[in-house]
Design an enzyme around this catalytic site. Structure first.
Site, mmCIF file in Angstrom:
data_model
loop_
_atom_site.group_PDB
_atom_site.id
_atom_site.type_symbol
_atom_site.label_atom_id
_atom_site.label_comp_id
_atom_site.label_asym_id
_atom_site.label_seq_id
_atom_site.Cartn_x
_atom_site.Cartn_y
_atom_site.Cartn_z
ATOM 1 N N THR A 20 -35.505 -10.485 -6.115
ATOM 2 C CA THR A 20 -34.547 -9.502 -6.667
ATOM 3 C C THR A 20 -34.933 -8.048 -6.372
ATOM 4 O OG1 THR A 20 -35.664 -9.394 -8.810
ATOM 5 C CG2 THR A 20 -33.923 -11.063 -8.578
ATOM 6 N N TRP A 21 -35.831 -7.842 -5.432
ATOM 7 C CA TRP A 21 -36.216 -6.468 -5.092
ATOM 8 C C TRP A 21 -35.031 -5.812 -4.375
ATOM 9 C CZ3 TRP A 21 -40.314 -4.900 -0.873
ATOM 10 C CH2 TRP A 21 -40.653 -3.550 -1.039
ATOM 11 N N ASP A 49 -37.379 -14.407 -9.235
ATOM 12 C CA ASP A 49 -38.523 -13.494 -9.241
ATOM 13 C C ASP A 49 -38.048 -12.065 -9.437
ATOM 14 O OD1 ASP A 49 -41.427 -12.845 -8.538
ATOM 15 O OD2 ASP A 49 -40.294 -11.555 -7.184
ATOM 16 N N TYR A 54 -38.824 -3.153 -10.055
ATOM 17 C CA TYR A 54 -37.620 -3.215 -9.220
ATOM 18 C C TYR A 54 -36.471 -2.422 -9.857
ATOM 19 C CZ TYR A 54 -40.209 -7.021 -6.947
ATOM 20 O OH TYR A 54 -41.170 -7.772 -6.312
ATOM 21 N N GLN A 164 -48.797 -14.685 -5.983
ATOM 22 C CA GLN A 164 -47.608 -14.382 -5.167
ATOM 23 C C GLN A 164 -48.026 -13.394 -4.078
ATOM 24 O OE1 GLN A 164 -43.695 -11.810 -5.711
ATOM 25 N NE2 GLN A 164 -43.662 -13.544 -7.101
ATOM 26 N N TYR A 192 -43.824 -14.194 -0.556
ATOM 27 C CA TYR A 192 -42.709 -13.248 -0.648
ATOM 28 C C TYR A 192 -42.359 -12.665 0.724
ATOM 29 C CZ TYR A 192 -45.970 -9.117 -0.982
ATOM 30 O OH TYR A 192 -46.907 -8.141 -0.763
#
Ligand code: NAP
Length: 283
Positions: A20-21, A49, A54, A164, A192
């Protein structure tokens, strides 16, 4: 979407989740991103995530909209910023994330990257968050082997559930030591930026052409092929970000099938892993 066991936790988590960045933006862009997240949930991509970083909390608010009414389906992950990761700061950051996410608990809470606060202090806060029922599991992000081992040693009651880390075709350094170590310890590896954060191999490059050929031979797209390659090992997960339902649908078909040995070898040759230990990459 197929699931696999998330390390020692025993929780079954979809192999491909949703990042969701940078999903925040105009109201129209945000509406589309929420729709894409919902499409992903419908397809079983229930590992979401996010992070307090973010969009300075905006991404968490958008996730709240996407998961409204279906919180129990979701394996929800957020992260504390290192600058907030004192004992008190971690507890307060978690409370703020919970509020923005509209939930009473996180399935996993991570320290976003190693920072200036002693790791034992952050881990103590996370252990207390587990005890309080605010988070189910704790973990770290962007921790290289030595840092991960220090975090493990700092824990008194809990265990690290996840690390992560950056993992895409152009950065396979974690395959040398970090993935084998995590597998030996039952620590889930969540990779990621599987598409290189927008720097996807061009079909005009020789390596990109190889990827496209392997994909075509398997009746898949290059992105599906990349996700399949990156999640070929047990205990390894991937969290592509998409802000379009069409992209999410494509990505969801990256798991549930296997590249043949020739395909694995061709991709491995076109995008080689380093032949010596390298520092952990980070975005
Ligand atoms: P990424 O997933 O490697 O790439 C995202 C880009 O790929 C976006 O531009 C997206 O476009 C595009 N895309 C996705 N699916 C596509 C498809 N099927 N066809 C064409 N384009 C497609 O990049 P990322 O966002 O850096 O990484 C994923 C997630 O990992 C993040 O969102 C975040 O949750 C997490 N992350 C964690 C850290 C950390 O430090 N722990 C660091 C970076 C990222 P659209 O948006 O237009 O769909």
């Amino acid at each position: 979407m197929i699931r696999r066991v998330f390390g020692w936790t025993g929780v079954e988590v979809p192999v491909i989740g949703q990042g969701t960045w940078m999903i925040e933006g105009s109201r129209e862009a945000e509406r589309r991103a929420i729709e894409a997240l919902c499409t992903g949930l419908d397809l079983g991509m229930t590992h979401i995530d996010t992070a307090e970083m973010y969009g300075s909390g905006r991404a968490e608010e958008l996730v709240a909209e996407a998961i409204a009414g279906r919180r129990h389906e979701v394996f929800l992950v957020s992260k504390v910023l290192p600058s907030n990761a004192s004992y008190k700061g971690t507890i307060a950051a978690c409370e703020r994330s919970l509020k923005r996410l509209g939930t009473g608990w996180l399935d996993l809470y991570l320290l976003h990257w190693p920072g200036r606060y002693p790791i034992a202090e952050t881990m103590r806060a996370m252990e207390d968050l587990v005890a309080a029922g605010k988070i189910r599991h704790l973990g770290v992000s962007n921790f290289d082997l030595g840092e991960l081992q220090a975090a493990e040693r700092a824990l008194k009651r809990e265990r690290i559930a996840c690390n992560q880390v950056l993992y895409h075709l152009g950065d396979r350094g974690i395959e040398r030591r970090l993935i084998p170590y995590c597998q030996s310890r039952g620590i889930a590896v969540v990779g990621y930026s599987p598409f290189g954060h927008g720097d996807f191999p061009s079909p005009r490059s020789a390596a990109g052409r190889t990827l496209a050929e392997v994909a075509e031979r398997h009746g898949r797209t290059p992105r599906q092929t990349v996700l399949n390659f990156l999640t070929r090992q047990p205990g390894v997960f991937s969290i592509p970000k998409s802000s379009r339902s069409q992209h999410t649908r494509e990505n969801s078909a990256g798991a549930g099938w296997s590249l043949d040995p020739e395909g694995l070898a061709a991709i491995g040759g076109a995008f080689p892993a380093p032949d010596h230990d390298v520092p952990l990459g980070m975005l």
